[in-house]
Write a protein that holds these residues in place. Structure first.
Motif, short mmCIF file in Angstrom:
data_model
loop_
_atom_site.label_atom_id
_atom_site.label_comp_id
_atom_site.label_asym_id
_atom_site.label_seq_id
_atom_site.Cartn_x
_atom_site.Cartn_y
_atom_site.Cartn_z
N CYS A 283 -17.11 6.21 13.08
CA CYS A 283 -17.45 7.07 14.02
C CYS A 283 -16.23 7.72 14.63
CB CYS A 283 -18.19 6.30 15.26
SG CYS A 283 -19.37 7.32 16.17
N SER A 284 -15.22 7.90 13.93
CA SER A 284 -13.90 8.60 14.31
C SER A 284 -13.26 7.47 15.55
CB SER A 284 -14.11 9.82 14.76
OG SER A 284 -14.44 10.55 13.53
N GLY A 285 -13.53 6.47 15.52
CA GLY A 285 -13.02 5.56 16.62
C GLY A 285 -14.09 5.53 17.95
N GLN A 286 -14.89 6.33 17.97
CA GLN A 286 -15.77 6.73 19.22
C GLN A 286 -16.87 5.81 19.27
OE1 GLN A 286 -15.50 11.41 19.34
NE2 GLN A 286 -16.26 10.63 17.55
N ARG A 287 -16.40 4.44 19.19
CA ARG A 287 -17.57 3.41 19.55
C ARG A 287 -17.16 2.43 20.54
NH1 ARG A 287 -18.60 -0.71 15.59
NH2 ARG A 287 -16.61 -0.81 15.09
N CYS A 288 -17.83 2.07 21.40
CA CYS A 288 -17.16 0.96 22.49
C CYS A 288 -16.77 -0.13 21.99
CB CYS A 288 -18.59 0.72 23.69
SG CYS A 288 -19.69 -0.13 22.63
N THR A 289 -17.26 -0.75 20.75
CA THR A 289 -16.70 -1.83 20.15
C THR A 289 -15.90 -1.63 19.11
OG1 THR A 289 -18.61 -1.83 18.63
CG2 THR A 289 -18.89 -3.18 20.90
N ALA A 290 -15.39 -0.39 19.04
CA ALA A 290 -14.43 -0.20 17.93
C ALA A 290 -12.96 -1.08 18.12
CB ALA A 290 -13.96 1.28 17.80
N ILE A 291 -12.72 -1.80 17.04
CA ILE A 291 -11.32 -2.16 17.05
C ILE A 291 -10.01 -0.99 17.59
CG2 ILE A 291 -9.51 -3.25 15.99
CD1 ILE A 291 -11.37 -5.00 14.58
N SER A 292 -9.72 -1.19 18.70
CA SER A 292 -8.55 -0.13 19.23
C SER A 292 -7.34 -0.67 19.60
CB SER A 292 -9.17 0.13 20.43
OG SER A 292 -9.94 -0.63 21.46
N ARG A 293 -6.97 -2.09 19.01
CA ARG A 293 -5.69 -2.29 18.93
C ARG A 293 -5.64 -3.65 18.01
NH1 ARG A 293 -5.20 -5.83 24.60
NH2 ARG A 293 -7.41 -6.13 24.76
N VAL A 294 -4.43 -3.67 17.40
CA VAL A 294 -4.36 -4.85 16.55
C VAL A 294 -3.16 -5.92 17.23
CG1 VAL A 294 -3.60 -5.57 14.23
CG2 VAL A 294 -5.10 -4.01 14.33
N ILE A 295 -3.46 -6.90 17.08
CA ILE A 295 -2.30 -7.94 17.78
C ILE A 295 -1.83 -9.04 16.68
CG2 ILE A 295 -1.77 -9.45 19.61
CD1 ILE A 295 -4.03 -8.08 21.23
N VAL A 296 -0.63 -8.52 15.98
CA VAL A 296 -0.63 -9.61 14.88
C VAL A 296 0.77 -10.40 14.90
CG1 VAL A 296 0.78 -7.40 13.69
CG2 VAL A 296 0.00 -9.30 12.21
N ASP A 297 0.52 -11.63 14.57
CA ASP A 297 1.99 -12.77 14.56
C ASP A 297 2.64 -11.85 13.73
OD1 ASP A 297 2.65 -15.08 15.43
OD2 ASP A 297 2.92 -15.66 13.03
N ALA A 298 4.10 -11.98 13.99
CA ALA A 298 5.21 -11.39 13.46
C ALA A 298 5.27 -11.71 12.05
CB ALA A 298 6.48 -11.93 14.26
N GLU A 299 4.76 -13.10 11.81
CA GLU A 299 5.34 -13.36 10.37
C GLU A 299 4.22 -12.70 9.22
OE1 GLU A 299 5.08 -17.49 9.40
OE2 GLU A 299 7.03 -17.43 10.24
N GLN A 300 3.14 -12.34 9.79
CA GLN A 300 2.41 -11.60 8.95
C GLN A 300 2.32 -9.96 9.36
OE1 GLN A 300 -1.38 -13.99 9.20
NE2 GLN A 300 -1.13 -14.31 7.11
N ALA A 301 3.22 -9.63 10.06
CA ALA A 301 3.12 -8.15 10.61
C ALA A 301 3.22 -7.09 9.46
CB ALA A 301 3.81 -7.91 11.82
N ASP A 302 4.54 -7.40 8.73
CA ASP A 302 4.95 -6.38 7.57
C ASP A 302 3.78 -6.21 6.78
OD1 ASP A 302 7.06 -5.64 9.03
OD2 ASP A 302 8.27 -6.91 7.94
N ALA A 303 2.97 -7.23 6.17
CA ALA A 303 2.13 -7.31 5.05
C ALA A 303 0.88 -6.56 5.56
CB ALA A 303 1.79 -8.71 4.60
N LEU A 304 0.45 -6.90 6.79
CA LEU A 304 -0.68 -6.33 7.23
C LEU A 304 -0.62 -4.90 7.51
CD1 LEU A 304 -3.77 -7.09 8.21
CD2 LEU A 304 -2.63 -6.97 10.67
N VAL A 305 0.47 -4.53 8.11
CA VAL A 305 0.75 -3.20 8.45
C VAL A 305 0.52 -2.10 7.25
CG1 VAL A 305 2.43 -1.41 9.29
CG2 VAL A 305 1.96 -3.43 10.71
N GLU A 306 1.26 -2.81 5.90
CA GLU A 306 1.44 -2.09 5.05
C GLU A 306 -0.08 -1.87 4.46
OE1 GLU A 306 2.40 -3.16 0.33
OE2 GLU A 306 3.85 -3.91 1.94
#
Ligand code: NAD
Length: 486
Positions: A283-306
């Motif tokens: 819905c192009s992010g237009q959902r009230c329950t859309a995930i609208s931020r990711v909070i990632v532990d630094a250990e896994q951040a690079d792999a997740l972001v990619e």
């Protein structure tokens, strides 16, 4: 499209399809091709609202006295009709709202499922029997309809949100004045036509279209409205709470969100990325329950972001009616400007823009409100990108050290709607569930709810009874405690 071909739609008041009393109409347009007019709708006046409330009031006793299983039967038929009309109604949703056709069809299917659950509620037990502290007495509660309910809904789910309000209202014996978002009145007209076909008696549901500031506000202020069920922004919800409080009317408020996905000690980052991107960009992010931020532990951040960026770049942005489209346009030019303003702020404040970050058409008013799916990395936890509801295809990523910091940041906004956690550690699941401030918690999947489970938020994300499932009854009913000495 020539003027004479433009379809003119009316209000549904007192069992009749009628124009606005002043005769005024307003047009809606296709967000994928904004020059294409989709139809004209009644621009209702305060007099129309008053007539609609009169009609709902006059039907209230008869509907309240209709045996509940008969009320449920109407909703079973509605569920069936929604399923039979799925293709036609999904097309209308996509045309006026913009979302991809498969998502629109999913919305109609979900609306049918919610209507069917509520149809069944009409035949389930209500009230409780208590032991008496005095001999020779019985004590019990009985449940009655609240009365006349105003249902005010937003544009992002133009079918399922109204069904989520109207179906429980009817099941528990209330009559309704329904005011849809002025951007998506076509789905609303179609839905009310289905209610008519399902055999709903005249005057039980009344539809009035037009702008919120006039039509919605008149409903909120009218003392003949017993309860207001509202889904929309936190700012309008706050005004509604104030208006309802003035006359002690009941309000159910389902409001905005800034829903975190926390990723820590996650064994399958590919799966997490897929789930996050789906929940963030549907819905192009237009959902009230859309995930609208990711909070990632630094250990896994690079792999997740990619992995997140890889999934985002595979999204196919286009007209929702095209079969290949996985992300449609934004609903309006205003929404596009809001998204772009947040993106510009993010870039200027030094957040790392990884992909997207721009409108996809040079002239949105002629070529559509398309915005590139956007990901920012290394966003500060207090940046507007990380704390404010943008309501668009923008995903900020915040890097943290450990679960405590992740939860502190997850709780660091005024919202508390949905939250996801991706991890393999059971202890983290327990900690997160206990400490995160959210109405709905999802572990190892995106923020998708189900058609019979309570749905709602805490903090500035909601107030009043949760909708969906059995908890909805608390809004739509009054309880009487009855003591009988025998
Ligand atoms: P909005 O608040 O602008 O409008 C919602 C409805 O209220 C519309 O029908 C509008 O016409 C009406 N309205 C506007 N001003 C009014 C007033 N003064 N009095 C009475 N009614 C008024 O919201 P929107 O832009 O249509 O929808 C997007 C918002 O809805 C987002 O914030 C989103 O998070 C929220 N939302 C929440 C949920 C949930 O269940 N929590 C679900 C969907 C959308």
């Amino acid at each position: 499209m020539k003027t004479e071909q433009i379809q003119q739609h009316r209000n549904f008041i007192g069992g009749e399809w009628v124009p606005a009393s002043g005769g005024a109409r307003y047009a809606i347009h296709n967000p994928a091709r904004p020059r294409e007019c989709l139809g004209e709708f009644a621009d209702s006046t305060e007099a129309d609202i008053a007539t609609a409330i009169d009609a709902a009031r006059s039907a209230a006793d008869a509907w309240a006295n209709t045996p509940p299983p008969q009320r449920g039967a109407v909703l079973f038929r509605l569920a069936q009709l929604l399923e039979e009309s799925r293709t036609e109604l999904a097309r209308i949703i996509t045309l006026e709202q913009g979302k991809a056709l498969a998502e629109a069809a999913g919305e109609v299917g979900r609306a049918a499922a919610e209507a069917r659950f509520m149809a069944g509620e009409a035949s389930r037990a209500v009230g409780q029997t208590f032991p008496s502290e005095r001999p020779g007495y019985t004590c019990q509660t009985v449940v009655e309809p609240l009365g006349v309910v105003a249902a005010i809904s937003p544009w992002n789910f133009p079918v399922v949100t109204p069904v989520r309000k109207i179906a429980p209202a009817l099941t528990w014996g209330n009559t309704v004045v329904f005011k849809p978002s002025s951007l998506t009145p076509w789905s609303a007209v179609f839905l009310v036509q289905l209610l008519e076909k399902a055999g709903l008696p005249p005057r039980v549901v009344n539809l009035v279209t037009g702008p919120g500031a006039r039509v919605g506000d008149a409903l909120v202020r009218d003392h003949r409205i017993d309860g207001i069920t509202f889904t929309g922004s936190t700012s309008v919800g706050t005004q509604i709470a104030e208006g309802a409080a003035q006359r002690l009317a009941r309000a159910q408020l389902e409001l905005g969100g800034k829903n975190p996905a926390v990723v820590i000690d996650c064994p399958d980052l590919e799966d997490a990325a897929r789930e996050i991107v789906a929940a963030a960009f549907q819905c192009s992010g237009q959902r009230c329950t859309a995930i609208s931020r990711v909070i990632v532990d630094a250990e896994q951040a690079d792999a997740l972001v990619e992995r997140i960026v890889a999934h985002v770049t595979r999204l196919e942005v286009g007209d929702g009616l095209d079969p290949g489209t996985t992300m449609g346009p934004l609903v309006s030019h205003g929404q596009l400007r809001t998204v772009d303003r947040y993106v510009r702020q993010g870039v200027e404040s030094g957040c790392a823009l990884l992909t997207g970050g721009r409108a996809l058409t040079g002239n949105p008013e002629s070529d559509g409100y398309y915005y590139a799916p956007t990901v920012f990395d290394r966003v500060g936890p207090e940046s507007p990108l990380a704390v404010e509801e943008i309501f668009g295809p923008v995903l900020p990523i915040v890097r943290v050290q450990g679960l405590d910091q992740a939860i502190a940041i997850a709780n660091g906004t005024r919202y508390g709607l949905a939250a996801s956690l991706f991890t393999s550690r059971l202890g983290y699941v327990q900690e997160f569930t206990r400490r995160v401030q959210a109405g709905m918690i999802h572990v190892n999947h995106g923020t998708a709810s189900q058609a019979h489970v309570p749905f709602g938020g805490v903090k500035n994300s909601g107030q009043g009874a949760y909708s969906i499932g059995p908890s909805a009854r608390d809004f739509y009913t009054n309880v009487k405690a009855v003591y009988v000495r025998w």
